[in-house]
Design an enzyme around this catalytic site. Structure first.
Site, mmCIF file in Angstrom:
data_model
loop_
_atom_site.group_PDB
_atom_site.id
_atom_site.type_symbol
_atom_site.label_atom_id
_atom_site.label_comp_id
_atom_site.label_asym_id
_atom_site.label_seq_id
_atom_site.Cartn_x
_atom_site.Cartn_y
_atom_site.Cartn_z
ATOM 1 N N ASN A 68 -4.416 7.253 11.220
ATOM 2 C CA ASN A 68 -4.232 5.799 11.248
ATOM 3 C C ASN A 68 -4.275 5.386 12.721
ATOM 4 O OD1 ASN A 68 -3.467 3.161 11.054
ATOM 5 N ND2 ASN A 68 -1.524 3.552 10.004
ATOM 6 N N ARG B 83 -7.601 5.402 7.805
ATOM 7 C CA ARG B 83 -7.223 4.057 7.373
ATOM 8 C C ARG B 83 -8.103 3.057 8.119
ATOM 9 N NH1 ARG B 83 -1.388 1.051 8.008
ATOM 10 N NH2 ARG B 83 -1.993 -0.795 6.870
ATOM 11 N N HIS C 169 -2.715 -4.306 3.386
ATOM 12 C CA HIS C 169 -1.673 -3.381 2.894
ATOM 13 C C HIS C 169 -2.028 -2.871 1.492
ATOM 14 C CE1 HIS C 169 1.305 -5.853 5.520
ATOM 15 N NE2 HIS C 169 0.962 -4.760 6.192
ATOM 16 N N ARG D 173 3.928 -12.860 13.564
ATOM 17 C CA ARG D 173 2.845 -13.723 13.063
ATOM 18 C C ARG D 173 3.433 -14.923 12.329
ATOM 19 N NH1 ARG D 173 0.032 -8.931 10.008
ATOM 20 N NH2 ARG D 173 -0.108 -7.506 11.766
ATOM 21 N N GLU E 155 1.451 5.270 2.189
ATOM 22 C CA GLU E 155 0.034 4.927 2.345
ATOM 23 C C GLU E 155 -0.792 6.155 2.707
ATOM 24 O OE1 GLU E 155 1.675 1.635 4.935
ATOM 25 O OE2 GLU E 155 -0.218 0.726 4.333
#
Ligand code: AMP
Length: 401
Positions: free
Chosen positions: A7, A91, A180, A242, A386
């Site tokens: 990742n 990823r 996600h 964010r 993940e």
């Protein structure tokens, strides 16, 4: 089969080495501050002690080389040499409309990821750097790309379209993609398995991935029908830094009154907003709760806004699915912050949601059922994984080729 999962971020690179015969993790680690002179790799073999490799990593290629060194080192190593790694799973944030299914990396796939850099300006270049480094260092080992957007591709048009001129979609791919995806896919499948509903087309679950970036998904019968992030990961609930969804007219107005150009404005929206922007303290929820307890009103407001917005998303997805059997909380905040979990559920009692406040105050190491008495909706905390999803896809794709 041993599968390495990568990742890659802009200045970091996380990895896990799996033995897919039993899906166990042999080792995991993180390269931090790639490109800076104080770069460091922290390596943790399963059952062993953490080893730190303080070495200058000039770029992602240097980072991957150091990962191999850590994996094969006398101290902390878990394999004899690199040839034991039979596949690498990466990823990848964004592959656009056409590239969403996990796939073997080819030159064409690389080119498509590069082409979609404007949709993932922070992540796609870093993901590509990781892919290129691995392809160069181990050219004969199959590389697989797993997209963050993939799970959301099943959304119907009415959920993924924006009410803009239709040509923006046909000509410029402007639509909701969602992110996600591997996490929503993993925890929704785990919830179905835990509740004995795997394969049930009527099983309706809202998955809440609450971390530095946060997103919600409405998953019906194992298929995503709506999600809160959009063309980019900026849309949705207010996040760590964010802004989440705002009135788009704010952008021009603030650029004018603050004399900002569009790049400065985007930095504000991505890095200086969310709970950081509201509280002025930070983006880590642990700090916010401490400050709120000490009487800091802006920290309290940031937390209130987060829970309020989350509660509204969950309720709206119950409407989108015309029902809701379960809510799943996951990721850094979802797995650890019981006040956020109960705070969001407070808005959902009219839907029959009850949370057990005692059980809720347990740290989730595996599936934690925090459903309260009389609740018509199951409330679960499920640690996400993940990397395992990426390793499984990588194994399956390599086996099929
Ligand atoms: P993630 O992006 O999934 O790694 O989540 C990171 C975020 O999880 C951090 O910024 C924290 O806000 C939050 N977090 C991690 N541990 C805790 C905890 N014990 N309590 C509350 N929030 C936590």
């Amino acid at each position: 089969m041993k599968v390495l999962v990568i990742n890659a971020g802009s200045s970091s690179l996380k990895y896990q080495l799996f033995d897919m015969d039993d899906e166990s993790v042999l080792a995991k680690g993180n390269c931090e501050r790639i490109g800076a002179h104080n770069s460091v790799l922290t390596h943790k073999p399963t059952g062993g002690d953490t080893v730190e490799h303080m070495e200058y990593m000039k770029d992602h290629m240097a980072a991957i080389n150091l990962v191999f060194k850590a994996l094969t080192a006398e101290e902390g190593g878990v394999i004899k040499d690199m040839s034991e790694i039979q596949a690498v799973g990466h990823r990848v944030l964004h592959g656009g409309e056409k590239l969403y299914e996990s796939t073997m990396v080819t030159d064409d796939v690389e080119a498509t990821i590069k082409k979609h850099t404007p949709l993932g300006p922070l992540h796609n270049p870093a993901n590509l750097a990781g892919i290129r480094a691995c392809r160069q260092i181990m050219p004969h080992v199959p590389q697989v790309a797993v997209f963050d957007t993939g799970f959301h591709h099943t959304m119907p048009e009415k959920a993924f379209m924006y009410a803009l001129p239709y040509e923006y979609y046909t000509d410029h791919m402007v639509r909701r993609y969602g992110f996600h995806g591997t996490s929503h896919r993993y925890v929704s499948a785990e919830a179905a398995r835990y509740l004995g509903r795997t394969g049930d087309p009527d099983f309706k679950v809202v998955t809440c991935h609450l971390g530095n970036g946060s997103s919600f998904a409405a998953v019906k019968g194992g298929v995503c029908i709506d999600t809160s992030m959009g063309l980019t990961p900026l849309e949705g609930i207010p996040m760590g830094t964010r802004c989440g969804s705002i009135d788009p007219a704010i952008i021009e107005y603030v650029m004018g009154v603050e004399n900002l150009d569009i790049h400065e404005m985007l930095t504000v929206l991505n890095k200086k907003s969310g709970v950081l922007g509201i509280s002025g303290i930070g983006s880590d929820f642990r700090d916010l709760w401490i400050a709120a307890e000490e009487g800091n009103n802006r920290a309290k407001l940031a937390l209130d806004m987060f829970c309020y917005s989350g509660g509204k998303y969950i309720a709206s997805y119950a409407a989108a699915m015309n029902g809701m059997d379960a809510i799943v909380f996951t990721a850094g905040i979802g797995e650890n912050d019981w006040d956020v979990r109960s705070g969001m559920c407070e808005y959902l009692t009219f839907l029959g949601v009850r949370i057990n406040l005692e059980k809720n105050k347990v740290k989730a190491r595996s599936i934690l059922d925090v459903t309260g008495e009389g609740s018509t909706v199951k409330v679960l905390v499920i640690p996400t994984n993940e990397e395992l999803v990426i390793a499984r896809d990588t194994r399956d794709i390599v086996a099929a080729n």
